[in-house]
Design a protein around this motif. Structure first.
Motif, PDB file in Angstrom:
ATOM      1  N   LEU A 173       1.579  -1.186  -0.082  1.00  0.00           N
ATOM      2  CA  LEU A 173       0.382   0.120   0.015  1.00  0.00           C
ATOM      3  C   LEU A 173       1.080   0.917   0.235  1.00  0.00           C
ATOM      4  O   LEU A 173       1.940   1.287   0.872  1.00  0.00           O
ATOM      5  CB  LEU A 173      -0.925  -0.140   0.654  1.00  0.00           C
ATOM      6  CG  LEU A 173      -1.471  -0.829   1.319  1.00  0.00           C
ATOM      7  CD1 LEU A 173      -2.710  -1.080   3.313  1.00  0.00           C
ATOM      8  CD2 LEU A 173      -2.789  -1.514   0.360  1.00  0.00           C
ATOM      9  N   VAL A 230       0.588   5.016   0.661  1.00  0.00           N
ATOM     10  CA  VAL A 230      -0.093   6.681   1.114  1.00  0.00           C
ATOM     11  C   VAL A 230       0.295   7.300   1.313  1.00  0.00           C
ATOM     12  O   VAL A 230       1.072   7.771   1.987  1.00  0.00           O
ATOM     13  CB  VAL A 230      -0.522   5.644   3.259  1.00  0.00           C
ATOM     14  CG1 VAL A 230      -1.454   6.419   3.690  1.00  0.00           C
ATOM     15  CG2 VAL A 230      -1.064   3.900   3.202  1.00  0.00           C
ATOM     16  N   ASP A 255      -2.560  10.178   0.778  1.00  0.00           N
ATOM     17  CA  ASP A 255      -3.242  11.024   1.849  1.00  0.00           C
ATOM     18  C   ASP A 255      -2.848  11.463   3.271  1.00  0.00           C
ATOM     19  O   ASP A 255      -2.466  10.508   3.971  1.00  0.00           O
ATOM     20  CB  ASP A 255      -4.436  10.088   1.206  1.00  0.00           C
ATOM     21  CG  ASP A 255      -5.651  11.211   2.220  1.00  0.00           C
ATOM     22  OD1 ASP A 255      -5.523  12.361   2.713  1.00  0.00           O
ATOM     23  OD2 ASP A 255      -7.444  10.590   1.865  1.00  0.00           O
ATOM     24  N   LYS A 259      -5.118  10.415   5.604  1.00  0.00           N
ATOM     25  CA  LYS A 259      -5.463   8.523   5.686  1.00  0.00           C
ATOM     26  C   LYS A 259      -3.975   7.972   6.986  1.00  0.00           C
ATOM     27  O   LYS A 259      -3.100   7.884   7.387  1.00  0.00           O
ATOM     28  CB  LYS A 259      -5.297   7.860   4.930  1.00  0.00           C
ATOM     29  CG  LYS A 259      -6.656   7.699   3.728  1.00  0.00           C
ATOM     30  CD  LYS A 259      -6.101   6.422   2.569  1.00  0.00           C
ATOM     31  CE  LYS A 259      -8.128   6.700   2.861  1.00  0.00           C
ATOM     32  NZ  LYS A 259      -8.939   6.600   3.581  1.00  0.00           N
ATOM     33  N   ARG A 260      -2.704   8.990   6.975  1.00  0.00           N
ATOM     34  CA  ARG A 260      -1.764   8.915   7.618  1.00  0.00           C
ATOM     35  C   ARG A 260      -1.854   9.322   8.128  1.00  0.00           C
ATOM     36  O   ARG A 260      -1.367   8.671   9.875  1.00  0.00           O
ATOM     37  CB  ARG A 260      -0.370   9.915   6.792  1.00  0.00           C
ATOM     38  CG  ARG A 260       0.132   9.554   4.951  1.00  0.00           C
ATOM     39  CD  ARG A 260       1.097  10.184   4.941  1.00  0.00           C
ATOM     40  NE  ARG A 260       2.191  10.167   3.661  1.00  0.00           N
ATOM     41  CZ  ARG A 260       2.868  10.411   2.957  1.00  0.00           C
ATOM     42  NH1 ARG A 260       3.853  11.362   4.298  1.00  0.00           N
ATOM     43  NH2 ARG A 260       3.626  10.370   2.084  1.00  0.00           N
ATOM     44  N   LEU A 309      -6.335  -0.304   8.714  1.00  0.00           N
ATOM     45  CA  LEU A 309      -6.510  -0.812   7.535  1.00  0.00           C
ATOM     46  C   LEU A 309      -7.992  -1.564   7.102  1.00  0.00           C
ATOM     47  O   LEU A 309      -8.412  -1.129   5.665  1.00  0.00           O
ATOM     48  CB  LEU A 309      -5.252  -1.556   7.172  1.00  0.00           C
ATOM     49  CG  LEU A 309      -4.203  -1.186   7.152  1.00  0.00           C
ATOM     50  CD1 LEU A 309      -3.302  -2.389   7.231  1.00  0.00           C
ATOM     51  CD2 LEU A 309      -4.017   0.124   6.674  1.00  0.00           C
ATOM     52  N   HIS A 361     -10.282   1.862   7.631  1.00  0.00           N
ATOM     53  CA  HIS A 361     -10.468   3.370   6.327  1.00  0.00           C
ATOM     54  C   HIS A 361     -10.111   3.229   5.130  1.00  0.00           C
ATOM     55  O   HIS A 361      -9.958   3.366   4.267  1.00  0.00           O
ATOM     56  CB  HIS A 361      -9.528   4.520   6.842  1.00  0.00           C
ATOM     57  CG  HIS A 361     -10.408   4.663   8.185  1.00  0.00           C
ATOM     58  ND1 HIS A 361     -11.634   5.763   8.171  1.00  0.00           N
ATOM     59  CD2 HIS A 361     -10.092   4.328   9.454  1.00  0.00           C
ATOM     60  CE1 HIS A 361     -11.638   5.912   9.579  1.00  0.00           C
ATOM     61  NE2 HIS A 361     -11.269   4.820  10.599  1.00  0.00           N
ATOM     62  N   PHE A 362      -9.125   1.534   5.029  1.00  0.00           N
ATOM     63  CA  PHE A 362      -8.591   1.458   3.259  1.00  0.00           C
ATOM     64  C   PHE A 362      -9.077   0.319   2.501  1.00  0.00           C
ATOM     65  O   PHE A 362      -8.858  -0.390   2.188  1.00  0.00           O
ATOM     66  CB  PHE A 362      -7.380   0.861   3.602  1.00  0.00           C
ATOM     67  CG  PHE A 362      -6.288   2.352   4.276  1.00  0.00           C
ATOM     68  CD1 PHE A 362      -5.342   3.130   3.549  1.00  0.00           C
ATOM     69  CD2 PHE A 362      -6.176   2.461   5.522  1.00  0.00           C
ATOM     70  CE1 PHE A 362      -4.298   3.541   3.687  1.00  0.00           C
ATOM     71  CE2 PHE A 362      -5.364   3.386   5.985  1.00  0.00           C
ATOM     72  CZ  PHE A 362      -5.008   3.856   5.525  1.00  0.00           C
ATOM     73  N   ILE A 408      -8.943  -2.798   3.667  1.00  0.00           N
ATOM     74  CA  ILE A 408      -7.852  -4.456   3.655  1.00  0.00           C
ATOM     75  C   ILE A 408      -8.395  -5.638   4.255  1.00  0.00           C
ATOM     76  O   ILE A 408      -8.697  -5.465   5.906  1.00  0.00           O
ATOM     77  CB  ILE A 408      -7.262  -4.302   3.863  1.00  0.00           C
ATOM     78  CG1 ILE A 408      -6.235  -2.142   3.224  1.00  0.00           C
ATOM     79  CG2 ILE A 408      -5.869  -5.297   3.854  1.00  0.00           C
ATOM     80  CD1 ILE A 408      -6.014  -3.301   1.719  1.00  0.00           C
TER      81      ILE A 408
END
Length: 234
Positions: free
Chosen positions: A60, A62, A64, A67-68, A192, A195-196, A198
């Motif tokens: 991934l 990252v 953004d 998001k970090r 993850l 918000h991602f 995963i």
């Protein structure tokens, strides 16, 4: 007369890159790794070897900032709290998370190994049974990879091969990196998932890595054990 690059030149470039590389704790936020250079870094990951050629990891990237920030509360190795800086999460040009596959895909009883061998490695149909038998023997007899944790750890070891390669390639281009294990794996996995997107049943965070350009010189000189302390000849 064209300049000729000799083996000695290449050897010197390699050692210079390893001497240059250090675990950068904070980056210059105004400097960005170019799209072309980062593409080369990604290719180094993609072309890295893995056990049985199964590539049991994902990466991934990252970018953004929001998001970090979701990772900061439990990613102490990249938050800057250890050295009083903004850390890698807020200053790195690029920030990556290697995910290791789990037993859901990497068990010898799952579909992924055979499918990967057929569709990615392009093995002929008559080779697939032998490949699958060898992989099964490797897991059950040779390395005794039985539990979910053992499977995920084995997959993570393959991700670390790619990690080492991307850091070396970056160093050869004068780009700084920092491998990061300072994070809570369960909390990372939860973020993850939420918000991602995963699925934690399929992937687990293995290691993080930051890329960019150092904001200042290394805090400490590079030190390593001597060659005679790490290598034994027989």
């Amino acid at each position: 007369m064209k300049d000729t690059v000799t083996s000695t030149d290449v050897q010197n470039q390699i050692i210079e890159a390893f001497e240059f590389r250090h675990a950068a704790k904070v980056f210059d936020p105004e400097r960005r790794v170019s799209e072309s250079e980062f593409g080369t870094i990604l290719d180094a990951a993609r072309l890295s070897p893995s056990s049985f050629g199964l590539e049991p990891w994902q990466l991934l990237v990252v970018q953004d900032p929001d998001k970090r920030e979701l990772l900061r509360p439990f990613t102490w190795g990249a938050s800057g709290e250890m050295n009083g800086t903004e850390g890698q999460l807020r200053t790195a040009s690029h920030f990556g998370i290697f995910l290791s596959h789990t037993g859901a895909t990497m068990s010898h009883e799952s579909d992924y190994p055979r499918q990967h061998a057929a569709e990615v490695k392009k093995f002929p149909a008559e080779f697939l049974d032998g490949f699958h038998a060898a992989y099964s023997k490797f897991r059950t007899d040779d390395f005794k990879i039985e539990s979910e944790r053992e499977t995920t750890d084995w997959a993570a070891r393959q991700a670390y091969i790619a990690l080492g390669n991307v850091m070396t390639v970056a160093a050869m281009m004068g780009i700084d990196t920092c491998p990061i294990e300072g994070f809570d794996a369960d909390q990372t996995s939860a973020v993850l998932e939420e918000h991602f997107g995963i699925d934690p049943k399929l992937y687990r965070p293995a290691v993080m890595v930051a890329f960019g350009y150092r904001a200042g010189p290394p805090m400490f000189p590079k030190t390593r054990r001597g060659m005679d302390e790490i290598v034994s000849w027989f």
